[in-house]
Design an enzyme around this catalytic site. Sequence first.
Site, PDB file in Angstrom:
ATOM      1  N   CYS A  51       0.869  -1.174   0.000  1.00 54.54           N
ATOM      2  CA  CYS A  51       0.000   0.000   0.000  1.00 54.54           C
ATOM      3  C   CYS A  51       0.908   1.227   0.000  1.00 54.54           C
ATOM      4  CB  CYS A  51      -0.857  -0.028   1.263  1.00 54.54           C
ATOM      5  SG  CYS A  51      -1.823   1.462   1.523  1.00 54.54           S
TER       6      CYS A  51
ATOM      7  N   CYS B  86      -1.359   3.870  -6.406  1.00 52.94           N
ATOM      8  CA  CYS B  86      -2.180   3.230  -5.370  1.00 52.94           C
ATOM      9  C   CYS B  86      -2.341   1.790  -5.827  1.00 52.94           C
ATOM     10  CB  CYS B  86      -3.543   3.910  -5.270  1.00 52.94           C
ATOM     11  SG  CYS B  86      -4.730   2.967  -4.280  1.00 52.94           S
TER      12      CYS B  86
HETATM   13  N1  DGL Z   1      -4.144   0.710  -1.633  1.00 54.77           N
HETATM   14  C1  DGL Z   1      -3.769   1.872  -0.927  1.00 54.77           C
HETATM   15  C2  DGL Z   1      -2.567   2.574  -1.561  1.00 54.77           C
HETATM   16  O1  DGL Z   1      -1.796   1.984  -2.270  1.00 54.77           O
HETATM   17  C3  DGL Z   1      -4.770   2.909  -0.545  1.00 54.77           C
HETATM   18  C4  DGL Z   1      -6.222   2.728  -0.581  1.00 54.77           C
HETATM   19  C5  DGL Z   1      -6.882   3.406   0.596  1.00 54.77           C
HETATM   20  O2  DGL Z   1      -7.099   4.633   0.576  1.00 54.77           O
HETATM   21  O3  DGL Z   1      -7.141   2.686   1.551  1.00 54.77           O
HETATM   22  O4  DGL Z   1      -2.344   3.736  -1.306  1.00 54.77           O
END
Ligand code: DGL
Length: 278
Positions: A78, A187
């Site tokens: 993430c 993301c």
């Molecule tokens: N998957 C997460 C990222 O790479 C973020 C998604 C969220 O806001 O929870 O930033």
Amino acid sequence: MERESATATIAFVDSGIGGIPYMNHALEHIPQIDGVYLADTAFFPYGQRRPGDLRRRLEGLIAALIERCEPDIVVLACNTASVVALDHLRNTFAIPFVGTVPAIKPAAIRSTSRRIGIMATEQTLKDPYLDQLIGDYAADAQITRLPATGLIEGIERRFFERRDGELLESIGERFADAGADTVVLGCTHFIHLEDELFRRWGDRFQVLDSREGISRQIYRLLNGLPADSYPQLVYSGARRGEDGSQARFFITSRDLESYYRRIAEFFSFRYEGILHER
Ligand code: DGL
């Protein structure tokens, strides 16, 4: 120097399903690893959390994860969690961490127009870490940053019936208007749209993510290779289970449990239920 044959456990943590393509990439390219996936569904979306709250949350969660699954490496799959909490977690736990950062460096190498688009959470887009990455690797490029928060929510909560077409078209228009020839998926959730992005944007942009770099870093850590080494990863072609590898899947809330169980089954992961924060 190759590792002896013992199986290593690699844990992947995200606010939801965004890190799944990272775990799949690692399982398909690194021999003798098992995967543990933790979707922090109770705290989704990370992009809307205050940095201090997110750091505290992740500290409790990683402690519980280590206690329950004893991973050899934890991957923060993430970008938001990585920019906000990676240093803190490294200072708190002895276990090695791998963070996910937007693929600005490869984008800067490939972009010929010197105009690069990035889509990510607002938190990632405004974090000084991103400015630093851009300053280090893409100082001569013009960067267009788009938050695309609605898209993340749709991917997370409507995985089986997504309708992102219009949104993707308008985001594509904005990147095209800015003259971008390369778009960074900053993301992890967006990688679930890979096929659609390729269909809609393939003739306009190179679309980059950081799966390859993350798997390479896991491989380096497992094999004690130096940070500047460039191990070639080979796609094993093995489907999960055929090569004896395992992938387990945890969430953190009872809400939507049947939905997340279905997602685990869709990816052939073993659904393990709730992992509680300590
Ligand atoms: N998957 C997460 C990222 O790479 C973020 C998604 C969220 O806001 O929870 O930033």
